[in-house]
Motif scaffolding. Structure first.
Motif, PDB file in Angstrom:
ATOM      1  N   PRO A  39       7.409   5.766  -4.216  1.00  0.00           N
ATOM      2  CA  PRO A  39       6.426   5.021  -5.206  1.00  0.00           C
ATOM      3  C   PRO A  39       6.031   3.804  -5.697  1.00  0.00           C
ATOM      4  O   PRO A  39       6.252   3.125  -5.357  1.00  0.00           O
ATOM      5  CB  PRO A  39       5.712   6.259  -5.492  1.00  0.00           C
ATOM      6  CG  PRO A  39       6.970   6.905  -6.650  1.00  0.00           C
ATOM      7  CD  PRO A  39       8.035   7.003  -5.127  1.00  0.00           C
ATOM      8  N   GLU A  40       7.570   3.849  -6.153  1.00  0.00           N
ATOM      9  CA  GLU A  40       7.468   1.962  -7.298  1.00  0.00           C
ATOM     10  C   GLU A  40       7.856   0.860  -6.525  1.00  0.00           C
ATOM     11  O   GLU A  40       8.602  -0.141  -6.932  1.00  0.00           O
ATOM     12  CB  GLU A  40       7.829   2.184  -8.806  1.00  0.00           C
ATOM     13  CG  GLU A  40       7.748   2.623 -10.005  1.00  0.00           C
ATOM     14  CD  GLU A  40       7.524   5.062  -8.810  1.00  0.00           C
ATOM     15  OE1 GLU A  40       8.568   5.141  -8.691  1.00  0.00           O
ATOM     16  OE2 GLU A  40       6.008   5.421  -9.668  1.00  0.00           O
ATOM     17  N   ALA A  41       8.004   0.739  -5.062  1.00  0.00           N
ATOM     18  CA  ALA A  41       8.603   0.424  -4.910  1.00  0.00           C
ATOM     19  C   ALA A  41       7.883  -1.644  -4.828  1.00  0.00           C
ATOM     20  O   ALA A  41       6.918  -1.162  -4.451  1.00  0.00           O
ATOM     21  CB  ALA A  41       9.018   0.454  -2.902  1.00  0.00           C
ATOM     22  N   ASP A  42       8.345  -2.604  -4.366  1.00  0.00           N
ATOM     23  CA  ASP A  42       8.213  -3.878  -4.436  1.00  0.00           C
ATOM     24  C   ASP A  42       7.777  -4.422  -3.594  1.00  0.00           C
ATOM     25  O   ASP A  42       8.660  -3.917  -2.184  1.00  0.00           O
ATOM     26  CB  ASP A  42       8.357  -4.831  -5.285  1.00  0.00           C
ATOM     27  CG  ASP A  42      10.443  -5.488  -4.985  1.00  0.00           C
ATOM     28  OD1 ASP A  42      10.453  -4.980  -4.501  1.00  0.00           O
ATOM     29  OD2 ASP A  42      10.563  -5.682  -6.078  1.00  0.00           O
ATOM     30  N   CYS A  43       6.970  -5.633  -3.407  1.00  0.00           N
ATOM     31  CA  CYS A  43       7.223  -6.329  -2.038  1.00  0.00           C
ATOM     32  C   CYS A  43       8.391  -6.570  -1.079  1.00  0.00           C
ATOM     33  O   CYS A  43       8.323  -6.868  -0.077  1.00  0.00           O
ATOM     34  CB  CYS A  43       6.694  -7.367  -2.297  1.00  0.00           C
ATOM     35  SG  CYS A  43       5.492  -8.393  -1.055  1.00  0.00           S
ATOM     36  N   PHE A  44       9.433  -6.901  -2.168  1.00  0.00           N
ATOM     37  CA  PHE A  44      10.887  -7.613  -1.105  1.00  0.00           C
ATOM     38  C   PHE A  44      11.654  -6.328  -0.552  1.00  0.00           C
ATOM     39  O   PHE A  44      11.283  -6.071   0.677  1.00  0.00           O
ATOM     40  CB  PHE A  44      11.740  -7.642  -2.682  1.00  0.00           C
ATOM     41  CG  PHE A  44      12.726  -7.294  -1.753  1.00  0.00           C
ATOM     42  CD1 PHE A  44      13.086  -9.345  -0.543  1.00  0.00           C
ATOM     43  CD2 PHE A  44      13.950  -7.579  -1.601  1.00  0.00           C
ATOM     44  CE1 PHE A  44      14.729  -9.313  -0.294  1.00  0.00           C
ATOM     45  CE2 PHE A  44      15.302  -7.184  -1.317  1.00  0.00           C
ATOM     46  CZ  PHE A  44      15.065  -8.287  -0.480  1.00  0.00           C
TER      47      PHE A  44
END
Length: 147
Positions: A39-44
């Motif tokens: 759930p803490e994934a970023d845009c990249f």
């Protein structure tokens, strides 16, 4: 004019269907990103997970192209419906002042719910003179056949 309502429903529903398809693809991309990166994934991370689904990317762009075409068609038919015009009347600029235009709301009501009630605004009065043709006689049909 009677099948026009069904045609407009078809293009409106196709527009909504394609928008919903794009939403579903985004939801799949989002769920795939959460499954792979948490759930803490970023845009990249999101872009990397999206890039792993080339079929969905192609489907998404296919939906965009179709949706834009159908959306333009929907907008065009909404505009001419609000003016109470047919496509032919609109393309040829048939009316200088459209006698069938009763305002956007009443036009939509008339086209979508009561297409058989298309009447021009104003007094409908026909004046005709009847001049008898010289060959007309007072003979009945039976007398005429007996000659």
């Amino acid at each position: 004019l009677h099948n026009y309502r069904y045609f407009v429903v078809l293009i409106y529903s196709a527009t909504l269907f394609l928008i919903e398809c794009m939403y579903v693809v985004f939801r799949i991309f989002h769920q795939r990103n959460i499954d792979i990166n948490g759930p803490e994934a970023d845009c990249f991370d999101w872009m990397v997970s999206v890039w792993q689904e080339p079929d969905l990317i192609l489907f998404f762009f296919y939906c965009i192209v179709l949706m834009l075409a159908v959306l333009l068609l929907s907008i065009y038919h909404t505009v001419i419906t609000m003016q109470n015009l047919t496509t032919n009347e609109h393309v040829r600029s048939y009316y200088k002042d459209n006698p069938f235009d009763f305002g956007p709301l009443l036009n939509c009501k008339q086209v979508y719910f009561h297409p058989e009630l298309v009447l021009a605004d104003g007094i409908d009065r026909i004046e005709a003179d009847y001049d008898e043709h010289p060959s007309v006689s007072d003979e009945s049909f039976e007398e005429f056949q007996g000659r």
